[in-house]
Design a protein around this motif. Sequence first.
Motif, mmCIF file in Angstrom:
data_model
loop_
_atom_site.group_PDB
_atom_site.id
_atom_site.type_symbol
_atom_site.label_atom_id
_atom_site.label_comp_id
_atom_site.label_asym_id
_atom_site.label_seq_id
_atom_site.Cartn_x
_atom_site.Cartn_y
_atom_site.Cartn_z
ATOM 1 N N UNK A 186 0.829 -1.213 0.000
ATOM 2 C CA UNK A 186 0.000 0.000 0.000
ATOM 3 C C UNK A 186 0.866 1.267 0.000
ATOM 4 N N UNK A 187 1.942 1.250 0.800
ATOM 5 C CA UNK A 187 2.822 2.430 0.844
ATOM 6 C C UNK A 187 3.471 2.664 -0.523
ATOM 7 N N UNK A 233 0.932 4.090 -2.852
ATOM 8 C CA UNK A 233 0.645 5.516 -2.609
ATOM 9 C C UNK A 233 1.771 6.385 -3.186
ATOM 10 N N UNK A 234 3.026 5.966 -2.942
ATOM 11 C CA UNK A 234 4.171 6.735 -3.464
ATOM 12 C C UNK A 234 4.150 6.727 -5.004
ATOM 13 N N UNK A 263 1.612 9.145 -6.176
ATOM 14 C CA UNK A 263 2.117 10.527 -6.021
ATOM 15 C C UNK A 263 3.030 10.881 -7.194
ATOM 16 N N UNK A 264 3.901 9.932 -7.549
ATOM 17 C CA UNK A 264 4.841 10.204 -8.649
ATOM 18 C C UNK A 264 4.086 10.339 -9.974
ATOM 19 N N UNK A 307 4.587 18.114 -10.257
ATOM 20 C CA UNK A 307 6.006 18.429 -9.995
ATOM 21 C C UNK A 307 6.851 17.161 -9.926
ATOM 22 N N UNK A 308 6.307 16.085 -9.300
ATOM 23 C CA UNK A 308 7.053 14.825 -9.216
ATOM 24 C C UNK A 308 7.124 14.153 -10.584
ATOM 25 N N UNK A 323 9.876 15.796 -12.550
ATOM 26 C CA UNK A 323 11.256 15.707 -12.068
ATOM 27 C C UNK A 323 11.775 14.280 -11.911
ATOM 28 N N UNK A 332 13.306 4.885 -5.839
ATOM 29 C CA UNK A 332 12.474 5.524 -4.795
ATOM 30 C C UNK A 332 11.462 4.509 -4.258
ATOM 31 N N UNK A 375 13.211 1.923 -2.019
ATOM 32 C CA UNK A 375 13.553 2.476 -0.699
ATOM 33 C C UNK A 375 12.279 2.658 0.144
ATOM 34 N N UNK A 376 11.219 3.180 -0.500
ATOM 35 C CA UNK A 376 9.944 3.365 0.218
ATOM 36 C C UNK A 376 9.417 2.014 0.699
#
Lengths: 65, 328
Positions: free
Chosen positions: A6-7, A10-11, A14-15, A20-21, A24, A31, A34-35
């Motif tokens: 789930x985390x 979610x990340x 977001x990306x 902005x993500x 960039x 990422x 690591x998340x």
Amino acid sequence: MGITFLTVFVIYMLIQYVPSYREKVQDATLILVIAGLIAFTISCFFISVYSDAMDAIYTTYLLEI
Amino acid sequence: MDNYVLIILAFPISIILALVIMLFIRLTASCFIYLLIIVTFAVLVCFGIYLLIMPSLQGHSTHPLIASNASRILIAIGALLLAILIVVMACCFRKRLALASSIVKVSANFVSSNCGIVFLPLLLFFVMILFIALWILEALGYYSLGTPKTGTHQYPFQHFDIPQWIFAIGAFHVFYLLWTLFFLIETGSFIVGGAAVSWYYKRDAPYGEASERYRKKHIGSVCLGSFFMALLGFIKFLYELVTPEQKEGTTGCLATYKKFCDCICCLCTSFLFQWFNSGAFSVINLAGDSYCTAAGRAFSIRLNNIGTTSIVSIVQAVTLVVCRSSPS
């Protein structure tokens, strides 16, 4: 669904959906890995409370009967 | 810079998700296991029926297994048979499942009535991070005891020639890391288990009582338990170091060591030992026995109830998989 998945999801969202993500971040793999590791570690610590409590209560039950 | 923000965001997101999932377990504790069985059964049946009634898949799918008609029907029958097997198993072991469900419910009650205990593992996690930072500093200190050297192509920091005795210290240093990390993990297990036992017997301050018991009487037992875990971890570490250098037909001590380690790995000793340790800590919290006596008692009592213990362990593993995507 696990906390880890789930985390990471979610990340990833977001990306994908925060402009902005999206502009960039070229490659999200590192990422997300690591998340995922962070989420797995945190979930281990939180859920270990349940796991340890279940073990202790089960052994107590066995010793009582 | 934005990437760091995303990585830092992973902390609050996972903490919030962990709390939500713990709340979910608390709310569905009495029917959590049955809910999982029903969902698994429904998914398998739907998947089987979908494969059976969708012959058009043959035209669209590029997957070799689903593209073939025979494989598609075989997979569908397999999924349906698995669904039936799950229902049959659930019916056969309904009493043991009911017991496992009750244990999940009681542990959920324990966690919700002692919410503060959730922060103990988190505190230990931060202590662990600080310890690892200290350990890295110490490791760099040992490395700098060697003779300084310079080379043509090297990373931009001072390199050293390491004598054999520093390697020996390094091995001890790795063991020291493993022992301390296991000690911190087992400390959490001991205190949480002790609090659960005290709460089960309706004591006034279960957490305070458990932490006092740990501090005043049983730090040594936790040290011994974590020493065995670290020893096992160290053997695994050596095994990982040795294995890639193995050649076919290697004989002598190295080959014997590899065979020995293979046997140990086959028996899943680390998993068994973790199971052994948690039982031992519960008996210590209940009876105040020494580590070895408590471990023996816990092992024999679990062995005498191996059927029930297996079902409870499976339920525990499934709960952990659902919560954090890992069984142990």
